[in-house]
Design a protein around this motif. Structure first.
Motif, PDB file in Angstrom:
ATOM      1  N   VAL A   1       0.730  -1.321   0.087  1.00 34.80           N
ATOM      2  CA  VAL A   1       0.073  -0.102  -0.074  1.00 34.80           C
ATOM      3  C   VAL A   1       0.808   1.285   0.008  1.00 34.80           C
ATOM      4  O   VAL A   1       1.952   1.207   0.734  1.00 34.80           O
ATOM      5  CB  VAL A   1      -0.937   0.074   1.382  1.00 34.80           C
ATOM      6  N   ALA A   2       0.763   2.150  -0.791  1.00 37.18           N
ATOM      7  CA  ALA A   2       1.356   3.434  -0.796  1.00 37.18           C
ATOM      8  C   ALA A   2       0.845   4.528  -0.171  1.00 37.18           C
ATOM      9  O   ALA A   2      -0.492   4.616  -0.404  1.00 37.18           O
ATOM     10  CB  ALA A   2       1.487   3.824  -2.528  1.00 37.18           C
ATOM     11  N   VAL A   3       1.459   5.315   0.656  1.00 33.84           N
ATOM     12  CA  VAL A   3       0.951   6.293   1.385  1.00 33.84           C
ATOM     13  C   VAL A   3       1.928   7.591   1.055  1.00 33.84           C
ATOM     14  O   VAL A   3       3.184   7.438   1.392  1.00 33.84           O
ATOM     15  CB  VAL A   3       1.097   6.094   2.829  1.00 33.84           C
ATOM     16  N   ILE A   4       1.352   8.717   0.673  1.00 31.59           N
ATOM     17  CA  ILE A   4       2.064  10.249   0.742  1.00 31.59           C
ATOM     18  C   ILE A   4       1.704  10.748   1.759  1.00 31.59           C
ATOM     19  O   ILE A   4       0.700  11.050   2.323  1.00 31.59           O
ATOM     20  CB  ILE A   4       1.450  10.709  -0.609  1.00 31.59           C
ATOM     21  N   CYS A   5       3.107  11.417   2.405  1.00 29.19           N
ATOM     22  CA  CYS A   5       3.014  11.816   3.711  1.00 29.19           C
ATOM     23  C   CYS A   5       3.482  13.420   3.405  1.00 29.19           C
ATOM     24  O   CYS A   5       3.943  13.901   2.408  1.00 29.19           O
ATOM     25  CB  CYS A   5       3.823  11.253   4.877  1.00 29.19           C
TER      26      CYS A   5
ATOM     27  N   VAL B   1       4.146  -1.546   3.086  1.00 29.01           N
ATOM     28  CA  VAL B   1       3.835  -0.102   3.197  1.00 29.01           C
ATOM     29  C   VAL B   1       4.926   0.749   2.464  1.00 29.01           C
ATOM     30  O   VAL B   1       6.162   0.659   2.963  1.00 29.01           O
ATOM     31  CB  VAL B   1       3.519   0.594   4.527  1.00 29.01           C
ATOM     32  N   GLU B   2       4.621   1.543   1.255  1.00 30.13           N
ATOM     33  CA  GLU B   2       5.533   2.532   0.892  1.00 30.13           C
ATOM     34  C   GLU B   2       5.204   3.678   1.365  1.00 30.13           C
ATOM     35  O   GLU B   2       4.040   4.494   0.957  1.00 30.13           O
ATOM     36  CB  GLU B   2       5.412   2.404  -0.672  1.00 30.13           C
ATOM     37  N   LEU B   3       6.196   4.452   1.949  1.00 33.43           N
ATOM     38  CA  LEU B   3       5.869   5.792   2.287  1.00 33.43           C
ATOM     39  C   LEU B   3       6.779   7.026   1.450  1.00 33.43           C
ATOM     40  O   LEU B   3       7.758   6.640   1.101  1.00 33.43           O
ATOM     41  CB  LEU B   3       6.449   5.878   4.014  1.00 33.43           C
ATOM     42  N   PHE B   4       5.943   7.966   0.876  1.00 34.66           N
ATOM     43  CA  PHE B   4       6.430   8.668  -0.095  1.00 34.66           C
ATOM     44  C   PHE B   4       6.442   9.957   0.386  1.00 34.66           C
ATOM     45  O   PHE B   4       5.300  10.526   1.142  1.00 34.66           O
ATOM     46  CB  PHE B   4       5.757   8.659  -1.555  1.00 34.66           C
ATOM     47  N   SER B   5       7.318  10.813   0.135  1.00 38.28           N
ATOM     48  CA  SER B   5       7.216  12.413   0.327  1.00 38.28           C
ATOM     49  C   SER B   5       7.241  13.261  -1.089  1.00 38.28           C
ATOM     50  O   SER B   5       8.162  12.749  -1.740  1.00 38.28           O
ATOM     51  CB  SER B   5       8.243  13.021   1.158  1.00 38.28           C
ATOM     52  N   PHE B   6       6.550  14.051  -1.184  1.00 37.97           N
ATOM     53  CA  PHE B   6       6.639  14.798  -2.327  1.00 37.97           C
ATOM     54  C   PHE B   6       6.462  16.305  -1.813  1.00 37.97           C
ATOM     55  O   PHE B   6       5.715  16.492  -0.934  1.00 37.97           O
ATOM     56  CB  PHE B   6       5.380  14.618  -3.341  1.00 37.97           C
ATOM     57  N   PRO B   7       7.126  17.387  -2.607  1.00 38.06           N
ATOM     58  CA  PRO B   7       6.977  18.650  -2.091  1.00 38.06           C
ATOM     59  C   PRO B   7       5.385  19.045  -2.279  1.00 38.06           C
ATOM     60  O   PRO B   7       4.783  18.936  -3.267  1.00 38.06           O
ATOM     61  CB  PRO B   7       7.804  19.497  -2.995  1.00 38.06           C
TER      62      PRO B   7
END
Length: 128
Positions: A9-13, A55-61
């Motif tokens: 599951v991918a989560v963008i923080c 769990v894939e944790l991503f950060s994006f600006p």
């Protein structure tokens, strides 16, 4: 097609270090890999549960906000199975995490509760 299980599951923080701490130190997920993708100014953190699900944790600006309340179309929540809901709630409460009262699923008779990650993503704990 023969789907076997959920792989990840991918989560963008919004605040990477805060979410990384929550998912690793509070929830106890194992770090598999962490990379910084300079071309995207983005971190990708692969985390693993004991059964191998990731769990894939991503950060994006400046990611856009996602509506959670009232409930919007799309993924409703992420659920984790726990062996003992009372033990899990006690551990989370001790770490300062707000947890809803434990309820009973009217169809399965199983106990469950909800909490939120640092960005308000609803997380469910569902007793085995």
């Amino acid at each position: 097609m023969n789907i076997l299980r959920t792989h990840h599951v991918a989560v963008i923080c919004s605040v990477y270090e805060q979410s990384k701490r929550f998912y690793t130190e509070v929830l106890g997920l194992e770090v598999v890999a962490e990379v910084f993708r300079a071309e995207r100014n983005s971190y990708k953190l692969d985390l693993r549960l004991p059964d191998g699900t990731q769990v894939e944790l991503f950060s994006f600006p400046d990611p856009p906000k996602r509506l959670s309340y009232p409930e919007a179309c799309g993924l409703r929540h992420l659920a984790f199975e726990v062996a003992d809901i009372d033990e899990a709630v006690a551990e989370l409460t001790k770490k300062g995490v707000a947890v809803e009262p434990v309820r009973v699923d009217e169809f399965t008779g199983k106990r469950f509760t909800f909490l939120a990650d640092p960005d308000g993503l609803p997380l469910e704990l569902y007793e085995q």
